[in-house]
Design an enzyme around this catalytic site. Sequence first.
Site, PDB file in Angstrom:
ATOM      1  N   HIS A 196       0.837  -1.192   0.000  1.00 24.09           N
ATOM      2  CA  HIS A 196       0.000   0.000   0.000  1.00 24.09           C
ATOM      3  C   HIS A 196       0.877   1.248   0.000  1.00 24.09           C
ATOM      4  O   HIS A 196       1.789   1.380   0.804  1.00 24.09           O
ATOM      5  CB  HIS A 196      -0.904  -0.003   1.237  1.00 24.09           C
ATOM      6  N   ASP A 222       6.143   6.561 -21.097  1.00 21.26           N
ATOM      7  CA  ASP A 222       6.015   6.591 -22.550  1.00 21.26           C
ATOM      8  C   ASP A 222       7.377   6.336 -23.195  1.00 21.26           C
ATOM      9  O   ASP A 222       8.391   6.198 -22.502  1.00 21.26           O
ATOM     10  CB  ASP A 222       5.371   7.894 -23.031  1.00 21.26           C
ATOM     11  N   ASP A 280      -4.997   3.736  -4.509  1.00 23.34           N
ATOM     12  CA  ASP A 280      -5.121   4.305  -3.172  1.00 23.34           C
ATOM     13  C   ASP A 280      -6.328   5.231  -3.112  1.00 23.34           C
ATOM     14  O   ASP A 280      -6.484   6.118  -3.952  1.00 23.34           O
ATOM     15  CB  ASP A 280      -3.846   5.073  -2.833  1.00 23.34           C
ATOM     16  N   MET A 336       2.610  13.698 -15.768  1.00 24.29           N
ATOM     17  CA  MET A 336       3.695  14.650 -15.991  1.00 24.29           C
ATOM     18  C   MET A 336       3.098  15.884 -16.656  1.00 24.29           C
ATOM     19  O   MET A 336       2.542  15.805 -17.760  1.00 24.29           O
ATOM     20  CB  MET A 336       4.785  14.064 -16.886  1.00 24.29           C
ATOM     21  N   TYR A 370      10.258  13.289 -12.549  1.00 25.98           N
ATOM     22  CA  TYR A 370      11.409  12.391 -12.635  1.00 25.98           C
ATOM     23  C   TYR A 370      11.896  11.987 -11.250  1.00 25.98           C
ATOM     24  O   TYR A 370      12.192  10.811 -10.996  1.00 25.98           O
ATOM     25  CB  TYR A 370      12.567  13.047 -13.397  1.00 25.98           C
ATOM     26  N   TYR A 423       3.757  13.404 -23.303  1.00 21.34           N
ATOM     27  CA  TYR A 423       3.260  13.611 -21.943  1.00 21.34           C
ATOM     28  C   TYR A 423       2.327  12.474 -21.509  1.00 21.34           C
ATOM     29  O   TYR A 423       1.336  12.696 -20.827  1.00 21.34           O
ATOM     30  CB  TYR A 423       2.564  14.974 -21.815  1.00 21.34           C
ATOM     31  N   ASN A 478       3.213   9.993 -19.539  1.00 20.54           N
ATOM     32  CA  ASN A 478       3.748   9.357 -18.339  1.00 20.54           C
ATOM     33  C   ASN A 478       2.747   9.473 -17.197  1.00 20.54           C
ATOM     34  O   ASN A 478       2.141  10.526 -16.993  1.00 20.54           O
ATOM     35  CB  ASN A 478       5.073  10.014 -17.955  1.00 20.54           C
TER      36      ASN A 478
END
Length: 154
Positions: free
Chosen positions: A24, A32, A70, A79, A121, A139, A141
């Site tokens: 958890h 990507d 969660d 991102m 990152y 974009y 990610n």
Amino acid sequence: MTILKGIPAVLPPELLFAIAKMGHGDELVIADANFPAESVGACTPGGVVRCDGLDACTLLDALLQLLPLDETTSPCALMAMMEMHVEQGWKVSIWDQYKEIVGKYEKGEVEFTEVERFAFYERAKKAYVVVATGESALYANLILKKGIIGSNGN
């Protein structure tokens, strides 16, 4: 490829093992094709799982059949676009696809946060595992935070 009942065949055994070991609050990065998966993944306990033949939406759809998100925090982090791309009017249509896929598996509204590129990152380096895809959308990610099973008290 995995040949098991009830397990999406697109999920490789290495990825199944990684998500089984996650607890958890652990995070998984869907990266990507432009993401520095190997250098970022070298910092994570689970390393990099290569799914270069998959697009991010197919992977996300398969993962969410198994991975609870969660419910205590924003479980999905995108991102954020760089300011120059925002100013140029770029659109990131894959984000709407992500929201649709997540909505298919999760109850209620799921919050997506946008994280500045370099902060993304750094956060990705603290994830449990990075999954490198062949996704060509810019974009694309996404970080997913693992939840628990049985969060309703049963």
